[in-house]
Write an enzyme that holds these catalytic residues in place. Structure first.
Site, PDB file in Angstrom:
ATOM      1  CG  ASP A  77      39.623  42.893  41.422  1.00 45.39           C
ATOM      2  OD1 ASP A  77      40.263  44.114  40.521  1.00 45.39           O
ATOM      3  OD2 ASP A  77      38.840  43.075  42.047  1.00 45.39           O
ATOM      4  CG  ASP A 108      39.922  47.652  37.180  1.00 49.59           C
ATOM      5  OD1 ASP A 108      40.553  46.914  38.390  1.00 49.59           O
ATOM      6  OD2 ASP A 108      38.662  47.645  37.278  1.00 49.59           O
TER       7      ASP A 108
END
Length: 437
Positions: A129, A315
């Site tokens: 992440d 992201d």
């Protein structure tokens, strides 16, 4: 030029499906359009191992989708995007409101890497992440939210675990906007990679989760690649560069590389361009200047200020790219105009409003992102980076409207790209025209 203009006219007004068979195998594609076979965008029922990329030994982790055949006990996501909409809505609101985000409760977008913690090694599949600054795993001492079948870290059996030195102790607690939360304690231990392909990282700082609220499914935790003192990259000062390749379907594997050797990986792709990383409101996130978007070679008639005022986050956790409403509307309208030869499905999806019923093969317009206020680069999305393919005959434009003026480029748009984070030079690279693997 006259021939090309006539061809585009026939494609738009008489339908791509009728023209493509006439053109045969070596059909002529208009400039800034791509011919797509929908079967290439659908996952296979078996795992397709990566066969590309340099053998850089100790600096690589394998990326797999949590709902594909490469992941043990994988779950198949529903074609309905209601939960996907909820997932991304939570993700976007969390980024905008600053707190670090742990994944929500849904299977979409769950790309994992396998790592080991402790001596002897205890294995975990963690979601990588770029929007989370801290790494966490469920702990053996977990009192709430953990299940007997979960992989739980047991510090008592590790000879290299410590929590009695600076940075390796203290409480951790965070709540998220989907009402999930994690409470635990900081600790340090040796980190190793999948099949020991990545060298040992001594005294790696992470959170041992003891109280988990929320359904984290088969996820063992998070590998935090965002900014911050607890990030993986902050703990490896000698490796201030990493890159990843997100596979084009959930049945393929990708790779996560660390260290300056990742530049060798960029040679796999015929085009690699860099743009500056910039500051933004979310201190844990990576921002770039997205100044424009083109569809079928035509730049959208929206001001660059509309795109840059709220910032653009890259992201790996958000799935569908979200754009400010005015920008999204212009993108959607241009895409629809280029797809007049197909039937637009009304209310076919709860999140994406531009879906089509198609036959094979079909043509889509090329979408390009334009990055950088100075030395602008033009990055073309792959077919898999443009479409959300739900069935063999239904596909959607994989973009959505944001609820504010911020943009977030999600994992779908990054599929088929080699994305390079050069933290020392404060830049990010996009490798396109990469081999399919």
């Amino acid at each position: 030029m006259a021939l090309i203009n006539k061809l585009i006219f026939f494609l738009v007004y008489f339908g791509y499906d009728q023209i493509l068979p006439i053109l045969g195998e070596n059909h002529l594609t208009p400039p800034h359009y791509k011919v797509v076979n929908i079967s290439s965008l659908l996952p296979k029922p078996y795992c397709q191992e990566s066969t590309s990329g340099p053998a850089i030994g100790s600096q690589k982790l394998k990326i797999v989708s949590r709902h594909g055949p490469c992941f043990p006990n994988a779950k198949t996501p529903s074609s309905d995007s209601e939960q996907l909409m909820y997932w991304d809505d939570v993700r976007v609101r969390s980024i905008n409101k600053k707190p670090p985000l742990v994944r929500s409760n849904y299977d979409y977008g769950g790309y994992t890497v396998k790592i080991g913690l402790g001596t002897p090694r205890q294995d975990f599949s963690l979601m990588f992440d770029t929007g989370s600054p801290a790494t966490w795993v469920g702990c053996k001492s977990c009192t709430k939210g953990c299940k007997s079948k979960d992989h739980l870290y047991d510090p008592s059996v590790s000879s290299t675990h410590t929590n009695n030195k600076s940075g390796c102790n203290g409480l951790f607690s965070v709540s998220y906007r989907d009402h999930s939360s994690i409470k635990g304690i900081w600790g340090c231990d040796t980190l190793t990679g999948d099949d020991r392909d990545i060298g040992q990282i001594q005294n790696f700082r992470f959170v041992c989760g003891q109280n988990l609220k929320g359904n984290f499914d088969e996820m063992d935790g998070i590998l935090g690649l965002g900014k911050g003192d607890s990030s993986v990259m902050s703990q490896i000062p000698s490796m201030q560069m990493f890159s990843y390749f997100i596979p084009i379907t959930s049945s393929r594997t990708g790779d996560l590389f660390f260290g300056y050797e990742v530049m060798d990986r960029s040679n796999d792709c015929s085009i690699t361009q860099f743009t500056a990383l910039v500051d933004g409101e979310c201190k844990e996130c990576y921002y770039v200047d997205l100044i424009g978007i083109s569809v079928a070679g035509n730049k959208l008639s929206v001001s660059s200020k509309m795109l840059t005022s709220g910032g653009t986050v890259i992201d790996s956790g958000t799935v569908i790219t979200q754009l400010p409403e005015e920008v999204y509307s212009a993108l959607r309208d241009a895409f629809r105009q280029s797809m007049l030869g197909y039937t637009l499905l009304e209310k076919a999806d709860k999140l994406m409003d531009t879906c089509y019923r198609v036959e094979k093969p079909f043509i889509i317009p090329e979408i390009k992102f334009h990055f950088g206020k100075e030395n602008t680069i033009d990055v073309s999305l792959s077919e898999a980076g443009t479409l959300w393919t739900q069935t063999e005959s239904k596909l959607c434009l994989a973009f959505a409207s944001a609820k504010d003026n911020r943009s977030i480029i999600g994992s779908v748009q990054q599929r088929g790209m080699n994305v390079i984070y050069d933290l020392k030079e404060k830049r990010i690279g996009f490798g396109t025209n990469c081999p399919t693997y």
